[in-house]
Design an enzyme around this catalytic site. Sequence first.
Site, short mmCIF file in Angstrom:
data_model
loop_
_atom_site.label_atom_id
_atom_site.label_comp_id
_atom_site.label_asym_id
_atom_site.label_seq_id
_atom_site.Cartn_x
_atom_site.Cartn_y
_atom_site.Cartn_z
N GLU A 169 0.84 -1.20 0.00
CA GLU A 169 0.00 0.00 0.00
C GLU A 169 0.88 1.26 0.00
O GLU A 169 0.64 2.20 -0.75
CB GLU A 169 -0.92 -0.02 1.22
N ALA A 210 -7.60 2.97 9.15
CA ALA A 210 -7.08 1.97 10.07
C ALA A 210 -5.57 1.85 10.06
O ALA A 210 -4.99 1.26 10.95
CB ALA A 210 -7.72 0.60 9.78
N SER A 211 -4.91 2.39 9.03
CA SER A 211 -3.44 2.35 9.03
C SER A 211 -2.90 3.62 8.40
O SER A 211 -3.63 4.38 7.77
CB SER A 211 -2.94 1.13 8.24
#
Length: 497
Positions: A169, A210-211
């Site tokens: 990602e 979330a990240s």
Amino acid sequence: MASKFSAGLALFFLLASVAVLIAVAIVQVHKRSYESPGLRYGIVLDAGSSRTTVYLYQWPAEKENNTGVVNQTLRCLVDGPGISSFGQDAIQDQKTWNSMADCINRTKQAVPLDLQSSTPIFLGATAGMRLLRIQNETASDEILRSMEKYLRSLPFNFQNASIISGEEEGLYGWITANYLMGNFLERNLWNAWVRPHGAQTVGSLDLGGASTQIAFTAPLDEGIGTEGYTRVRLYGYEYNVYTHSFLCYGKNEAEKRVLAALAQSSSSTTVENPCFPVGFNTSMPAANIFGSPCTQQPPSYDPGQQLHLVGTGDPAGCRAIVQSIFDLASCHGRANCSFAGVYQPDISGDFMAYAGFYYTAAALKLGSSFTLEAFNSTAWAFCSTNWTSLKENYAIREIYLKSYCYSANYVYTLLVEGYKFTADTWNNIQFKKEVKKNSIAWSLGYMLTLSNMIPAEAKLLRLPMDNSVFAGLLFMFSALAILSLMFLIISLVRSCY
Ligand SMILES: *[C@@H]1O[C@H](CO)[C@@H](O)[C@H](O)[C@H]1NC(C)=O
Ligand SMILES: *[C@@H]1O[C@H](CO)[C@@H](O)[C@H](O)[C@H]1NC(C)=O
Ligand SMILES: *[C@@H]1O[C@H](CO)[C@@H](O)[C@H](O)[C@H]1NC(C)=O
Ligand SMILES: *[C@@H]1O[C@H](CO)[C@@H](O)[C@H](O)[C@H]1NC(C)=O
Ligand SMILES: *[C@@H]1O[C@H](CO)[C@@H](O)[C@H](O)[C@H]1NC(C)=O
């Protein structure tokens, strides 16, 4: 006599150059007719933790291996939570599916019928699904299978539906930012692709629900064999990219951790929250906070227990509680360590901060670059503003508005105490969400990589035949034009005597 001879030569070269000019024109017309064949399309579903976004990209078929030719032509936000919430509430699931179908229909309408079956479609799921996989792998597999089944039922060319790693990602986000900024290649004067003179790549800062991901290039000889470094070869050049993804440090999950820390230090079910504005009170079931794998459940945990959160609008208190959720201790006193004991080389170069970073800066009405001091004082003033004036002065939906004091303190702490940006290096950060109407998001870099549209070698990009013919003809024309001009001048000068 001599002047007649020169005049004759001048005429000859003049005619020759006109002939070359005509040839140039023919090549150009031919080239245009050769360059106009169709467009190609690609679809990516970014299955994030808080929502799914459908992106449609388009590019000219014969240029597909060039840089900067892909354009985002549609971005459709699917309502409701991300796919990781599937299976919790049947009514909500139906709403999400309906909204997804709407987005897919809009995408279908934008892709010509005869190209649909050759249009690749990908789904990449990120931290929301990474967390679900940790909690309940059977559930996450089932969701992915149902997504794959759905995507295969569409008229497109299904490619992949899986959870991408945090490092992928981060890397794809870095590829997107640099591809959009034209940092990999550019056209030179002779229409050939070259690496831009003195081009630097830009680092990538992504803040999801979330990240969060950081990625930037390091010198080629640094970190060989060390975790965190990836070597990628793009258009004939090698890059050494440091990247790290922090799970549970996304904007929404980190806020749950802040609320959990507050709730655990409170002796009653009434919890003062310094990050909520004065005048904003809300109640929520404990499960909203402690149901997440990013928070630790208290010993006497009752998911249905209502917690009453009371805003106290205290910027110093908010900064302190936000800091407390960062594991700064395991890096304490160690060089080249960001937080949570993670290795990080020194920050270097320019950075693009997008997604949650951009939305936070935009909410505070800051532009794309501003000093660290301006960010701190703006955040401070925002946190000190009561709920009534916030609602009057900011055109932001209330469910988001209440959390921007937290977000601002979170972004501050992450960048300054986590990644170690200083007042100086902070000035190299640009807060942006798009470049030339293309969203800065990992999805574009993912599609480019998975469909081999960024070749490792630049040899694929040699001048096409008609381009070199064009360049040659242009050169001949210039030479002949200069010669004929020279002889014309000679014959004129001679005829004067
Ligand atoms: C782009 O590159 C891939 C391989 O890297 C090749 O298969 C494809 O034919 C190329 N496309 C064009 C239009 O040159
Ligand atoms: C699908 O994507 C995942 C994650 O990027 C990758 O590991 C996997 O190899 C891909 N599968 C195929 C068939 O391309
Ligand atoms: C919020 O709760 C506090 C403490 O219970 C109370 O003093 C205050 O009046 C409440 N404010 C609103 C707007 O409900
Ligand atoms: C930290 O990393 C940088 C490279 O980014 C390196 O030059 C420096 O020597 C490292 N410092 C220590 C103490 O390892
Ligand atoms: C942030 O701004 C506030 C208010 O202007 C100030 O009191 C505080 O010291 C600043 N914090 C930092 C770390 O600069």
